[in-house]
Design an enzyme around this catalytic site. Structure first.
Site, PDB file in Angstrom:
ATOM      1  N   ASN A  68       0.879  -1.162   0.048  1.00  0.00           N
ATOM      2  CA  ASN A  68       0.049  -0.093   0.104  1.00  0.00           C
ATOM      3  C   ASN A  68       0.779   1.145   0.030  1.00  0.00           C
ATOM      4  O   ASN A  68       1.711   1.179   0.677  1.00  0.00           O
ATOM      5  CB  ASN A  68      -0.933   0.080   1.208  1.00  0.00           C
ATOM      6  CG  ASN A  68      -0.467   0.776   2.455  1.00  0.00           C
ATOM      7  OD1 ASN A  68      -0.494   2.090   2.371  1.00  0.00           O
ATOM      8  ND2 ASN A  68       0.095   0.019   3.236  1.00  0.00           N
ATOM      9  N   CYS A 131       4.928   5.521   9.254  1.00  0.00           N
ATOM     10  CA  CYS A 131       4.235   5.562   8.012  1.00  0.00           C
ATOM     11  C   CYS A 131       5.428   5.636   6.726  1.00  0.00           C
ATOM     12  O   CYS A 131       6.200   6.681   6.613  1.00  0.00           O
ATOM     13  CB  CYS A 131       3.221   6.559   7.874  1.00  0.00           C
ATOM     14  SG  CYS A 131       2.746   6.455   6.012  1.00  0.00           S
ATOM     15  N   THR A 193       4.049  -1.319   8.334  1.00  0.00           N
ATOM     16  CA  THR A 193       4.164  -2.468   7.410  1.00  0.00           C
ATOM     17  C   THR A 193       5.972  -2.426   6.947  1.00  0.00           C
ATOM     18  O   THR A 193       6.507  -1.703   7.418  1.00  0.00           O
ATOM     19  CB  THR A 193       3.648  -1.819   6.027  1.00  0.00           C
ATOM     20  OG1 THR A 193       4.044  -0.384   5.898  1.00  0.00           O
ATOM     21  CG2 THR A 193       2.361  -2.104   6.224  1.00  0.00           C
ATOM     22  N   GLY A 244       0.330  -9.684   9.574  1.00  0.00           N
ATOM     23  CA  GLY A 244      -0.181 -10.799   8.886  1.00  0.00           C
ATOM     24  C   GLY A 244      -1.020 -12.016   9.531  1.00  0.00           C
ATOM     25  O   GLY A 244      -0.986 -12.997   9.072  1.00  0.00           O
ATOM     26  N   THR A 266      -4.274  -6.305   7.670  1.00  0.00           N
ATOM     27  CA  THR A 266      -4.676  -6.504   6.260  1.00  0.00           C
ATOM     28  C   THR A 266      -6.084  -7.603   6.117  1.00  0.00           C
ATOM     29  O   THR A 266      -6.790  -7.222   5.159  1.00  0.00           O
ATOM     30  CB  THR A 266      -3.516  -7.050   5.660  1.00  0.00           C
ATOM     31  OG1 THR A 266      -2.281  -6.258   5.677  1.00  0.00           O
ATOM     32  CG2 THR A 266      -3.552  -7.134   4.039  1.00  0.00           C
TER      33      THR A 266
END
Ligand code: SIN
Length: 283
Positions: A68, A131, A193, A244, A266
């Site tokens: 993303n 981020c 992430t 995950g 996610t």
């Protein structure tokens, strides 16, 4: 021994949370999930100024994960704060609402934290220092440990509600976790992430404007598990695990690795009711 169901002075019904950036502002999932089944929900990160986010494409599915590059699209803190002052819809949710914030400076974080602490429906804050989609190449705020120290120290001095600090797996998150702990954070979130990339081979072009993007989903689980284990060895404050998780078994593995709480990210996009199912099964 089981970790207490608490972060700072805040009690949780269970150890299952949702991860920021995958759960909108709470409203979007309320038809799919009974929030009273969860320990808490974490809302999309809000920034000091409104952000349009990155141009499309913003997401790309891979066989076992998701890239993303949203770029923190949001209406900006003043608008969100004023709206919540008028209509604190978060109060109706029978769970702990965790409100996520990202700034461009120490002052941004502290100012926003102080304002949002006033909102009754917000139980806890998340300081998102990680981020990867704001600056080209994925630079994050927590690449500088001094930033971590100052933001956490100043926030701890200013706010009355507990807060967690969300770190990037691409930075020295073990060192950052220790800094967050001794500077006054109530929990750490491991992690945001992973840094990923996608390229169109035929045209030799990058898929995303920023070239890099954030990678999440089942593919990252083994790496996330190792990172959570390392962070949990380094600090005594609760570790919120993210990476995950797609089943109660995955969630249990993170708890065994040392997490006190787990967050579903996610996989909310695949099954918006998943967090509730995992909470039920874990019990
Ligand atoms: C984004 O909005 O680009 C993702 C948010 C994050 O990774 O913190």
């Amino acid at each position: 021994m089981k970790a207490p169901l608490k972060i700072g002075s805040l009690s949780f019904r269970n150890r299952v949370l949702t991860a920021s950036g995958t759960f909108g502002m709470g409203k979007e999932f309320s038809d799919f999930l009974d929030y009273s089944q969860l320990g808490g929900i974490t809302l999309k990160t809000i920034t000091k100024n409104p952000r349009q986010g990155n141009p499309p494409p913003r997401i790309l599915e891979t066989p076992y994960g998701l890239l993303n590059s949203i770029g923190l699209e949001n209406e900006g803190f003043q608008k969100v704060y004023q709206d919540l002052k008028k209509n604190d819809y978060l109060r109706q949710y029978d769970t702990n609402v965790i409100f996520s914030l990202a700034g461009d400076s120490v002052e941004d974080y502290v100012e926003m934290a102080r304002f949002f602490c006033e909102i009754e429906g917000i139980a806890m804050l998340e300081l998102n220092l990680s981020c990867p989609n704001v600056h080209e190449g994925g630079a994050t705020f927590d690449s500088n440990p001094e930033n971590v120290k100052r933001i956490v120290e100043e926030t701890a001095k200013t706010v009355s509600k507990p807060f967690t600090v969300k770190f990037s797996p691409s930075q020295d998150f073990v060192k950052n976790s220790r800094i967050a702990e001794y500077s006054g954070a109530h929990a750490i979130t491991i992690s945001n992430t992973f840094l990923g990339m996608a390229i169109h081979a035929k045209t030799k072009t990058f898929v995303f404007k920023n070239k890099t993007a954030g990678y999440s989903g089942p593919a990252v689980k083994p790496m996330a598990l190792a990172n959570v284990y390392r962070a949990a060895q380094a600090v005594k404050i609760p570790v919120i695990a993210s990476g995950g998780i797609s089943s109660a078994e995955d969630a249990s593995e993170f708890l065994i690795a040392g997490a006190s709480f787990i967050s579903i990210g996610t996989l909310n996009f695949v099954d918006p009711g998943l967090a509730g199912k995992i909470a039920k099964e874990i019990e």
